[in-house]
Design a protein around this motif. Structure first.
Motif, PDB file in Angstrom:
ATOM      1  N   ILE A  32       1.581  -1.300   0.337  1.00 14.21           N
ATOM      2  CA  ILE A  32       0.325  -0.255   0.371  1.00 14.21           C
ATOM      3  C   ILE A  32       0.989   1.167   0.282  1.00 14.21           C
ATOM      4  O   ILE A  32       0.598   2.445  -1.010  1.00 14.21           O
ATOM      5  CB  ILE A  32      -1.156   0.318   1.237  1.00 14.21           C
ATOM      6  CG1 ILE A  32      -2.461  -0.951   1.078  1.00 14.21           C
ATOM      7  CG2 ILE A  32      -2.235   1.288   1.452  1.00 14.21           C
ATOM      8  CD1 ILE A  32      -2.669  -1.089   2.138  1.00 14.21           C
ATOM      9  N   TYR A  33       2.116   0.901   0.581  1.00 13.22           N
ATOM     10  CA  TYR A  33       2.882   2.828   0.919  1.00 13.22           C
ATOM     11  C   TYR A  33       3.446   2.109  -0.469  1.00 13.22           C
ATOM     12  O   TYR A  33       3.755   3.702  -0.915  1.00 13.22           O
ATOM     13  CB  TYR A  33       3.559   2.599   1.454  1.00 13.22           C
ATOM     14  CG  TYR A  33       2.970   2.024   3.201  1.00 13.22           C
ATOM     15  CD1 TYR A  33       2.198   3.490   3.985  1.00 13.22           C
ATOM     16  CD2 TYR A  33       3.983   1.442   3.999  1.00 13.22           C
ATOM     17  CE1 TYR A  33       1.638   2.861   4.983  1.00 13.22           C
ATOM     18  CE2 TYR A  33       2.993   1.639   5.648  1.00 13.22           C
ATOM     19  CZ  TYR A  33       2.030   2.416   5.715  1.00 13.22           C
ATOM     20  OH  TYR A  33       1.585   2.253   7.662  1.00 13.22           O
ATOM     21  N   SER A  34       3.799   1.303  -0.870  1.00 20.51           N
ATOM     22  CA  SER A  34       4.871   1.504  -2.528  1.00 20.51           C
ATOM     23  C   SER A  34       3.409   2.541  -3.435  1.00 20.51           C
ATOM     24  O   SER A  34       4.119   3.309  -3.939  1.00 20.51           O
ATOM     25  CB  SER A  34       4.903  -0.088  -2.872  1.00 20.51           C
ATOM     26  OG  SER A  34       3.746  -0.808  -3.026  1.00 20.51           O
ATOM     27  N   GLU A  35       1.797   2.119  -3.356  1.00 21.43           N
ATOM     28  CA  GLU A  35       1.312   2.253  -3.788  1.00 21.43           C
ATOM     29  C   GLU A  35       1.301   4.221  -3.631  1.00 21.43           C
ATOM     30  O   GLU A  35       0.736   5.178  -4.457  1.00 21.43           O
ATOM     31  CB  GLU A  35       0.382   1.793  -4.087  1.00 21.43           C
ATOM     32  CG  GLU A  35       0.090   0.733  -5.141  1.00 21.43           C
ATOM     33  CD  GLU A  35      -1.303  -0.077  -5.167  1.00 21.43           C
ATOM     34  OE1 GLU A  35      -1.856  -0.903  -6.268  1.00 21.43           O
ATOM     35  OE2 GLU A  35      -2.184  -0.347  -4.047  1.00 21.43           O
ATOM     36  N   ARG A  36       0.712   4.399  -2.354  1.00 19.27           N
ATOM     37  CA  ARG A  36       0.328   5.798  -1.886  1.00 19.27           C
ATOM     38  C   ARG A  36       1.194   6.301  -1.261  1.00 19.27           C
ATOM     39  O   ARG A  36       0.179   7.059  -0.577  1.00 19.27           O
ATOM     40  CB  ARG A  36      -1.545   5.292  -1.386  1.00 19.27           C
ATOM     41  CG  ARG A  36      -2.068   5.167  -2.702  1.00 19.27           C
ATOM     42  CD  ARG A  36      -3.584   5.285  -1.899  1.00 19.27           C
ATOM     43  NE  ARG A  36      -4.243   6.360  -1.625  1.00 19.27           N
ATOM     44  CZ  ARG A  36      -5.028   6.845  -1.204  1.00 19.27           C
ATOM     45  NH1 ARG A  36      -6.068   6.382  -0.285  1.00 19.27           N
ATOM     46  NH2 ARG A  36      -5.151   8.090  -1.001  1.00 19.27           N
ATOM     47  N   GLY A  37       1.907   5.610  -0.901  1.00 17.15           N
ATOM     48  CA  GLY A  37       3.086   6.792   0.343  1.00 17.15           C
ATOM     49  C   GLY A  37       2.679   6.850   1.184  1.00 17.15           C
ATOM     50  O   GLY A  37       1.747   5.363   1.913  1.00 17.15           O
TER      51      GLY A  37
END
Ligand code: B12
Ligand code: SF4
Length: 414
Positions: A208-213
């Motif tokens: 999720i972080y890789s997609e949205r920070g």
């Protein structure tokens, strides 16, 4: 095949909401996305969606309508009509409320197939059969899916959501709840608690972080802390893997909080907790099957607050046997604790909960009329043995006024 998923709109709200990421639909979409053309309309969270024109434009072979709560029963009915009027698509229905109120739903909502329960496996095989041209489905009701192995499911297809940026990210780390509160249907739908492997949860978080920070992520489990050992292991793995996070929030049954859980979860980045406290009167709670130690939770809330948590709590008004004095006591208790926000909701006996199924045992009379839509923020549909529905509504409005005062400083919503 072209498969269109629809979450029907709220019956009256016309504003978008951020906390409604439809994980159930996203799990189903992930099961078939590799072999089929999939689109999602989340009209519940994004009410401006024009469903009819979307159907005409996409021309789906299959429309899958999710019915998660009673509140969308009527709009789901209308959505199915719109599908019928604008396409020849097969309609599949399912979801928690569709399962628990299946008799009424199956009569009132136009559909070709109904899949009760956790539907990943059955849904995939139905789509494959339809794709292969099979017509071998006697009455359109598929038996309940076997529960999937939740460590083997593909990640929810979050990227298929339109305007994903409006949503607070949600992640599901378990299914089922080990408790069995009389006002809740979770156990009936999900069965026993099943927790996911901590490393897989962390992988999903990193994805999720890789997609949205480093956006806020809400752990969507009914009670993230149900299995204490799993939570400790999760936190240990977060530390070992040196995971950097944005804001994280979880829900907990009050009986499953303790100092160590607070410390460990805080250490790895959690800063928001949601607690269903329901009532200040332990006797009422015992009667409806939810117990915890009120003094202890007060101490834990203060401790959590010192550690830097935001703590949000929710209470119900109009529980079985609850008197005016009980409600006054709850308001007082809620108002005096260092909570970041308090929410009051009217007790509504939803399909599948023990109280609805045994009204005499709980001393209540259900006075539901067809126009009641299942809105815990506006309708009282029982005489609770002490208070009439009008009295319950009156105390609910008082509670809301009090909550508005207290919630002035609310920041992040769990
Ligand atoms: C997160 C959540 C929300 C979120 C998001 C909901 C969403 N879009 O899914 C929000 C915050 C919006 C929400 C709101 C409400 N919620 Co809510 N919510 C939940 C919660 C805690 C988790 C849902 C979830 O993500 N589950 C995980 C996913 C994987 O499961 P799922 O969505 O059910 O999907 C699976 C199956 O149902 C099925 N399925 C789902 N869709 C479809 C479609 C088809 C075609 C098929 C075949 C199968 C299928 O397969 C999926 C995969 O296995 C549940 C309790 C629970 N444990 O499920 C309550 C729950 C669904 N909510 C409930 C209620 C009552 C509400 C409200 C309507 C309360 C109200 N005010 O009256 C509010 C609405 C508030 C408002 N004013 O808008 C009740 C529903 C009871 C009922 N009969 O109505 C539940 C069951 C809680 C409870 N135990 O009482 N909720
Ligand atoms: S109210 Fe919460 S803790 Fe109680 S049974 Fe339902 S999901 Fe579990």
């Amino acid at each position: 095949m072209r498969v269109l998923f629809i979450i029907p709109p709220h019956p009256s709200r016309d504003m978008p909401i951020s906390d409604g990421m439809p994980l159930g639909t996203l799990y189903l979409a992930s099961m078939i996305r590799e072999s089929h053309d999939v689109q999602i309309i989340d009209a519940y969270s994004q009410p401006s969606e024009n469903i009819a024109s979307h159907i005409i434009e996409f021309s789906p072979d299959v429309v899958a309508i999710s019915i998660p709560f009673r509140l969308v029963e009527k709009t789901a009915q209308k959505t199915a009509q719109e599908v019928r009027e604008n396409s020849n698509a097969k309609i599949i229905i399912g979801g928690i409320h569709a399962t628990l109120a299946s008799e009424r739903i199956r009569e009132s909502i136009s559909h070709d197939f109904f899949i009760p329960g956790e539907a990943e496996l059955k849904f995939k095989s139905l789509i494959e059969s339809l794709d292969a041209g099979s017509t071998d489905f006697p009455d359109g009701v598929l038996s309940e899916s076997d529960s999937p192995d939740i460590d083997k499911l593909p990640l929810p297809a979050r990227d298929l959501l339109q305007n994903r940026e409006i949503y607070t990210e949600r992640i599901l780390t378990s299914r089922g709840c080990g408790f069995n509160c009389g006002f809740c249907s979770s156990k009936k739908f999900w069965g026993a608690f099943r927790g996911r492997n901590p490393d897989l949860i962390i992988d999903e978080l990193e994805f999720i972080y890789s997609e949205r920070g480093f956006v806020p992520v809400s752990f969507a489990d009914d009670s993230f802390t149900y299995d204490r050992k799993r939570v400790i292991k999760f936190c240990d793995r977060m530390m070992e893997r040196k995971i950097k996070t944005g804001r994280l929030g979880f829900s907990s049954h009050p009986i499953r909080l303790d100092e160590e859980i607070l410390e460990k979860t805080r250490e790895v980045g959690f800063d928001s907790i949601f607690l269903g406290l329901e009532s200040a009167n332990p006797e009422i709670l015992r009667f409806i099957g939810k117990t915890y130690d009120h003094d202890k939770i007060e101490r834990l809330i203060e401790y959590g607050f010192k550690l830097g948590f935001e703590i949000h709590a929710s209470f119900m008004i109009g529980l079985p046997k609850e008197s005016r004095e009980d409600i006054e006591r709850t308001l007082m208790w809620a108002g005096n604790m260092p909570l970041n926000s308090i929410g009051f909701h009217i007790f509504y006996p939803f399909e599948g909960c023990a109280i609805r199924e045994n009204p005499d045992k709980y001393g209540i009379k259900i006075q539901e009329r067809p126009e009641h839509v299942g809105d815990i923020d506006g309708e009282a549909v029982i005489h609770n043995g002490v208070l009439s529905s009008t009295e319950i509504l009156y105390y609910y409005y008082r509670a809301k006024a009090m909550a508005r005062q207290k919630n002035k400083h609310k920041s992040w919503i769990y």
